[in-house]
Structure formats: C-alpha cells, structure tokens
Enzyme design. Structure first.
Site, mmCIF file in Angstrom:
data_model
loop_
_atom_site.group_PDB
_atom_site.id
_atom_site.type_symbol
_atom_site.label_atom_id
_atom_site.label_comp_id
_atom_site.label_asym_id
_atom_site.label_seq_id
_atom_site.Cartn_x
_atom_site.Cartn_y
_atom_site.Cartn_z
ATOM 1 N N GLY A 243 -44.018 4.166 -48.602
ATOM 2 C CA GLY A 243 -43.938 2.709 -48.443
ATOM 3 C C GLY A 243 -44.885 2.000 -49.397
ATOM 4 O O GLY A 243 -44.510 1.032 -50.068
ATOM 5 N N GLY A 244 -46.124 2.480 -49.466
ATOM 6 C CA GLY A 244 -47.115 1.858 -50.353
ATOM 7 C C GLY A 244 -46.668 1.906 -51.807
ATOM 8 O O GLY A 244 -46.738 0.906 -52.524
ATOM 9 N N GLU A 263 -53.385 1.246 -48.635
ATOM 10 C CA GLU A 263 -54.140 2.372 -48.102
ATOM 11 C C GLU A 263 -53.098 3.317 -47.536
ATOM 12 O O GLU A 263 -52.352 2.958 -46.644
ATOM 13 C CB GLU A 263 -55.091 1.821 -47.032
ATOM 14 C CG GLU A 263 -56.210 2.749 -46.692
ATOM 15 C CD GLU A 263 -55.997 3.326 -45.321
ATOM 16 O OE1 GLU A 263 -56.347 2.657 -44.354
ATOM 17 O OE2 GLU A 263 -55.456 4.437 -45.227
ATOM 18 N N CYS A 300 -56.198 7.302 -40.284
ATOM 19 C CA CYS A 300 -56.187 7.643 -41.717
ATOM 20 C C CYS A 300 -57.390 8.500 -42.076
ATOM 21 O O CYS A 300 -57.396 9.161 -43.107
ATOM 22 C CB CYS A 300 -56.141 6.381 -42.559
ATOM 23 S SG CYS A 300 -56.966 5.005 -41.821
HETATM 24 P P1 NAP Z 1 -44.493 2.806 -43.285
HETATM 25 O O1 NAP Z 1 -43.175 3.476 -43.106
HETATM 26 O O2 NAP Z 1 -45.132 2.966 -44.606
HETATM 27 O O3 NAP Z 1 -44.299 1.259 -42.945
HETATM 28 C C1 NAP Z 1 -45.380 0.335 -43.049
HETATM 29 C C2 NAP Z 1 -44.844 -1.065 -43.322
HETATM 30 O O4 NAP Z 1 -44.289 -1.113 -44.634
HETATM 31 C C3 NAP Z 1 -43.733 -1.496 -42.382
HETATM 32 O O5 NAP Z 1 -43.852 -2.883 -42.170
HETATM 33 C C4 NAP Z 1 -42.479 -1.214 -43.161
HETATM 34 O O6 NAP Z 1 -41.502 -2.090 -42.694
HETATM 35 C C5 NAP Z 1 -42.916 -1.509 -44.602
HETATM 36 N N1 NAP Z 1 -42.214 -0.689 -45.597
HETATM 37 C C6 NAP Z 1 -42.171 0.665 -45.636
HETATM 38 N N2 NAP Z 1 -41.461 1.079 -46.703
HETATM 39 C C7 NAP Z 1 -41.070 -0.039 -47.350
HETATM 40 C C8 NAP Z 1 -40.292 -0.265 -48.529
HETATM 41 N N3 NAP Z 1 -39.795 0.744 -49.245
HETATM 42 N N4 NAP Z 1 -40.070 -1.539 -48.913
HETATM 43 C C9 NAP Z 1 -40.565 -2.552 -48.189
HETATM 44 N N5 NAP Z 1 -41.292 -2.400 -47.059
HETATM 45 C C10 NAP Z 1 -41.540 -1.168 -46.647
HETATM 46 O O7 NAP Z 1 -45.541 3.324 -42.216
HETATM 47 P P2 NAP Z 1 -45.418 3.558 -40.635
HETATM 48 O O8 NAP Z 1 -44.127 3.067 -40.129
HETATM 49 O O9 NAP Z 1 -46.625 2.998 -40.063
HETATM 50 O O10 NAP Z 1 -45.503 5.121 -40.467
HETATM 51 C C11 NAP Z 1 -44.726 6.036 -41.183
HETATM 52 C C12 NAP Z 1 -45.631 7.097 -41.774
HETATM 53 O O11 NAP Z 1 -46.677 6.461 -42.506
HETATM 54 C C13 NAP Z 1 -46.377 7.976 -40.797
HETATM 55 O O12 NAP Z 1 -45.617 9.045 -40.324
HETATM 56 C C14 NAP Z 1 -47.551 8.418 -41.603
HETATM 57 O O13 NAP Z 1 -47.218 9.511 -42.403
HETATM 58 C C15 NAP Z 1 -47.862 7.254 -42.493
HETATM 59 N N6 NAP Z 1 -49.004 6.410 -42.045
HETATM 60 C C16 NAP Z 1 -50.210 6.614 -42.608
HETATM 61 C C17 NAP Z 1 -51.286 5.842 -42.210
HETATM 62 C C18 NAP Z 1 -52.615 6.042 -42.810
HETATM 63 O O14 NAP Z 1 -53.529 5.376 -42.372
HETATM 64 N N7 NAP Z 1 -52.773 6.879 -43.778
HETATM 65 C C19 NAP Z 1 -51.138 4.856 -41.244
HETATM 66 C C20 NAP Z 1 -49.886 4.660 -40.679
HETATM 67 C C21 NAP Z 1 -48.829 5.439 -41.109
HETATM 68 P P3 NAP Z 1 -39.935 -1.780 -42.698
HETATM 69 O O15 NAP Z 1 -39.784 -0.324 -42.400
HETATM 70 O O16 NAP Z 1 -39.384 -2.688 -41.685
HETATM 71 O O17 NAP Z 1 -39.514 -2.142 -44.061
#
Ligand code: NAP
Length: 522
Positions: A243-244, A263, A300
């Site tokens: 996502g990042g 992050e 994290c």
């Molecule tokens: P995420 O999938 O990265 O989503 C975080 C935010 O970003 C959501 O609002 C999501 O909304 C948006 N997003 C994600 N991909 C995007 C894209 N390609 N374009 C636009 N917006 C996007 O994280 P998560 O849902 O919290 O958790 C999924 C995974 O992230 C976990 O299994 C873990 O591996 C990791 N994570 C890591 C940490 C850390 O601190 N290192 C913290 C939390 C999660 P939408 O999906 O609605 O677009």
C-alpha cells in the site's frame, strides 16, 4: 453520533453506496452502514483544504495550540461510546484502547506545547551588513511554513493514536497544514466519531471548514485520488509495504511529485549478547514472548528476529521462549485480511526447508484468532533465504543462531532498513557490541538496550522511522514532536520591508518566538 456520514469540511455527507465495519471476533457486519465517498468528494475536500490553507497557516501558534487542545478535549468527551466502538471494530481490548485514547489526547497536547515553545518556526535572521567588502550582505530572514494540505491514511493497528486524530494528523495540523483523512475501512465508526470531534473543534475555534475533512470507503481509488490531487502537498501513511509503495508511486508520477511519509514494514532485530544471555536466558526468553505476543503481535515494532551466538545459553533462552509461547492464547486480529495474511506468512515459514518450528501458540476457536509462532534457523540459512527477513505482521518470530560475531554482522548487513534494533547486554558485552553500533545506525531509526521495542514513547527525542522499507523517507519520524518537521518548509525573506514581513520574522518579534540572530540564539 454515528449516522453513516463522512465529512467534507463542516458538511456531513451521505451517499447511496454504503459499506460496513466488521467485528473481527465474529465476522459480523456492524451497524450503521457508512456512505462511500466518491472521487468527486475527495476533490471537494482538497479544494476546501487548499482554500483554508493561507488563513490556517497564519493563525498564531497560540490559536493553533488551543485548537489542538480543543480536539483532545472533544475526543475525551465522546466518552465510552468511542471505546466500545473501537473495541467492536478492532478486536482490541478495553485497557489497550483506553491507553490509546490517552496517548491520542496526550500527543495533541504535546504538539500544543511545541507550538507555544516556538522552535518549530525556525526563525533565523542574518542582519544586513551594508558596509561589508567586497560585497554588502542583504538582510535575510528565514521562517518555516506548512507545506500545504496533507493527506493522512489512518492505520488499522492504532485505530485512535495513528488514525483520524493520530500522530500524522496532529503533526500536520500543528505545522499549519489542513488535513484530509482517508479513514481506514476497518474502523469507520471510530473514524466518524473522532472526525466529528475534530470538525466541531474547527468550528468552535473559528477556523475555515476546509482545515479538516474525512473521506471513507473500502476501495483503493479514494486514496489514489487523494494522493494524486494537485492540491495535496504531502502524505502520511502507516500500513503495508504494498500500500505504501503504491502511494509513493502515485506521488512520484504526479506532474508535481510530493513527499510520502509511509511507515511500512520492519522485523526489528533483537541481539542477545553472551554475558546477558548467560546471566538471564530464561528471564529474557519470557520477556521476549511477552513483547512478541502483545496485541497479537500487531505492532510495527514487534520483535520479529532474535539474533545470538549458538550455544547452551541460547538453547535455554529458546526452550523457555518455546514453553511460554506454547501457552500464549490466540487473540483476535484486527481484520480477516490481516489474519489471512498472517496465517499465509506463518505457513510459508513453517514449510520452509531451512527453518525449524520451535513452538506454536495454543489453538483456539472463533474467528480471526492469531496463533503465535516461533521458529529457528541458522545465520547462514537466514542470509541465503532473504524471504525469511520479510515482515509477517502478527506474533511470529525467528531465532537466528550465529556461529560467531562476524556472522552476526553479516546477518545485520544483509537486513533491510528497520524501525528499531535492540541490544540485550551486560557490562562484559560492551566491547563486543561496540563495533556493531555503526552498523545498526545505518540500519535502524532507534537503537535500544535492555528493553523491548514494542512501546514507543511520544516525546521530543523519539525516532519512529528508519531506512527503507521501514519507511519511504528515513529523514524523519512519525512519532514524537520531530514529526512536525515533515510538514514544514523554509522560506527566506531578503531585504523585504518590515511592514510587509509576516509576524514571525518582523524585527519586533510580536509573537515572541525564539530566534537565531547572526548565528546565535537571541
Ligand atoms: P494496507 O492494506 O496497507 O491499508 C492501509 C490504508 O491504505 C487503507 O486505508 C487502504 O485503504 C489504503 N491503501 C492500501 N493500498 C492502497 C492502494 N494501492 N492505493 C490506495 N490506497 C491504498 O494496510 P492494512 O489494511 O492496515 O493491513 C494490511 C497489511 O499491512 C497487514 O497484514 C500488515 O502486513 C501490514 N501492516 C503493517 C503495519 C506496520 O506498522 N508495519 C501496520 C498495519 C498493517 P483501501 O484498502 O480502502 O484502499
């Protein structure tokens, strides 16, 4: 009040398309349905933010400090409804969320203090030297202003302290930047309640409505449109590496690229030195499992890798950790997606030929329960299989056995950037640790001794950042007062008449800001 709306400035908006939050403990949908914002709503929020920027950034530090304090008070005034809703949406227990609410209000108040202290404004004056030879020097005055409207992505694992009114929002608002939040789809009710608290503080403080908006929806396109909007000038994000990086790509491909402070992922190596291990292998083993399984490992800064010299002391440590972990009860994870990612990651490591499974946590019934996992491998295998160094978000960790200190250094050299690196050491270990410190400085944003990386103080000296992929920009922190730096930029005024200068750099210093004059503090 949760009526399913999102916020475009002061306006509560509903649409025909809706989505719901889910209780991860039961997988049941939670009422009410929440309206899905469109890309047009995103554009409207950005337009209002841009309109608000010039007024908002020139509010006095005192006015902005009072505004941040009003947000904190409004969040506290929501009362138990906020805690109950956050518990339902995240599966996190009450004490954790009450603590998080305290941290959320505390960091808003800390940024109010920062604003009143004034160093953030960076006022620096080089007096004119009209007689200087061979050339005179102009009167030069520098101050820092907000970069412009900021997009903030709420984090799933901190539904209060790193979400709608979390650290990214607090630091951006403190810097004088309007904020458009994309709420995390896992906790829309929590986001809505906190969003209203901010919206009400905007109105009560007499600020333009565009200082804050909250868009909600479950699809990538909202966040993508937000980062692509030309009025957005910086992004704060906590979440997955995928996502990042997707947001970094969008930001870099804009006609005007902008910084993204994402992050993302970190495995937070913990080094056990021989004297410490000999003196307290069992105590360290128990404490390690305590840190690893805290909050189902959804931090994290979770200790994902332990690195030490092979031998009987490390065996004692591993045996105690395995026993403790086998008793760890499965805990509800934040979302079914995060649970599925965790299970997949653990299954991959467990099936890896170079890895031994030391223990699994207790099995449980119910939805989305994360079962802790403890693995072991050798340093040589760890280096030869880089996939073992990838974050598995949850309570999974690998003990890496090295034959000598050179191998320890090789493992660290092979690792990617990290949020933290931890040393457990006694006095007798100091000379062994010394040569590794420069290596750890290159790898991590925070180096700590004789503690555990989970638990991040919100303070002046904290760094919660680090080289890629811990973050997308290692020059800053997302926790602590230095987070404000991400959303400020310097402006220099050369020979501008005093009557035209903004208050922070006027000669009379009407705001009473701390100043550096001709290189020295005033
Ligand atoms: P995420 O999938 O990265 O989503 C975080 C935010 O970003 C959501 O609002 C999501 O909304 C948006 N997003 C994600 N991909 C995007 C894209 N390609 N374009 C636009 N917006 C996007 O994280 P998560 O849902 O919290 O958790 C999924 C995974 O992230 C976990 O299994 C873990 O591996 C990791 N994570 C890591 C940490 C850390 O601190 N290192 C913290 C939390 C999660 P939408 O999906 O609605 O677009």
């Amino acid at each position: 009040m949760m009526d399913g709306s999102f916020l475009i400035g002061a306006r509560a908006v509903t649409t025909d398309e809706t989505f719901t939050g889910f209780d991860p403990a039961t997988n049941e949908a939670l009422d009410p349905p929440f309206s899905v914002a469109t890309v047009d709503h995103v554009a409207e929020a950005c337009r209002l933010a841009d309109e608000a920027f010039d007024t908002y950034r020139e509010t006095t530090p005192e006015a902005r400090a009072a505004f941040l304090e009003a947000i904190a008070a409004n969040i506290e005034a929501i009362g138990d409804e906020l805690i109950v809703r956050a518990m339902q949406e995240s599966g996190l227990p009450r004490p954790r969320l009450e603590g998080e609410r305290g941290r959320t209000a505390g960091q808003l108040r800390l940024f109010a203090r920062v604003l009143r202290q004034g160093r953030w404004a960076g006022v620096t004056i080089d007096s004119a030297l009209p007689e200087r030879q061979p050339l005179p020097r102009a009167d030069l005055r520098q101050r820092r202003i907000g970069v412009g409207p900021v997009a903030v992505f709420g984090a799933s694992n901190f539904p209060l302290a790193f979400s709608v009114a979390g650290g990214d929002t607090a630091s951006a608002l403190a810097a004088g930047c309007p904020v458009v939040v994309k709420g995390h789809p896992a906790h829309p009710g929590t986001s809505a309640l906190v969003g209203q608290a901010i919206r009400d503080a905007v109105a009560a403080s007499g600020l333009p409505e565009g200082v804050f908006s909250l868009v909600q929806g479950p699809a990538n396109e909202l966040g993508a449109a937000l980062v692509a909007d030309p009025r957005i000038k910086a992004v704060g994000f906590t979440g997955s590496r995928g996502g990042g990086l997707a947001l970094v790509n969008i930001a870099n491909n804009r006609p005007e690229p902008i910084p993204v402070y994402a992050e993302m992922s970190s495995v937070n190596p913990v080094l056990l030195f021989p004297a410490a291990l000999a003196a307290r292998a069992e105590a360290l083993g128990k404490a390690y499992v305590g840190s690893l399984t805290l909050g189902s490992g959804q931090f994290c800064t979770n200790p994902g890798i332990v690195l030490a010299l092979a031998g009987p002391d490390l065996d004692r440590f591993a045996a105690t950790a395995a026993d403790a972990l086998a008793e760890a009860q499965p805990q509800v994870m934040l979302t079914s997606g995060i649970h599925a990612n965790y299970d997949r990651g653990v299954t991959e490591i467990a099936g890896h030929g170079a890895v031994e499974t030391l223990a699994r946590g207790a099995e449980g019934t119910g939805c989305n329960r994360g079962r802790a996992a403890l693995f072991a491998t050798t340093a040589a295998n760890f280096i030869a299989n880089p996939e073992l160094a990838h974050e598995v978000f949850g309570a999974a960790s690998i003990i890496v056995r090295a034959d000598n200190l050179d191998e320890v250094a090789q493992v660290l050299t092979a690792m990617e950037g990290q949020l933290t690196a931890t040393l457990h050491l006694d006095d007798a270990d100091a000379e062994l640790a010394r040569p590794l410190i420069p290596l750890l400085e290159r790898k991590a944003g925070r180096i700590l001794a004789n503690g555990w990386p989970t638990g991040v103080e919100v303070s002046y000296a904290m760094v919660h950042g680090g080289p890629f992929p811990a973050t997308s920009d290692p020059r800053s922190t997302s926790v602590g007062t230095a987070a404000i730096e991400r959303f400020l930029r310097p402006v220099c005024y050369q020979d501008i008449p005093d009557v035209l200068l903004p208050a922070p750099v006027q000669q009379a210093n009407p705001l009473g800001l701390p100043r550096i004059i001709d290189g020295d503090p005033e």
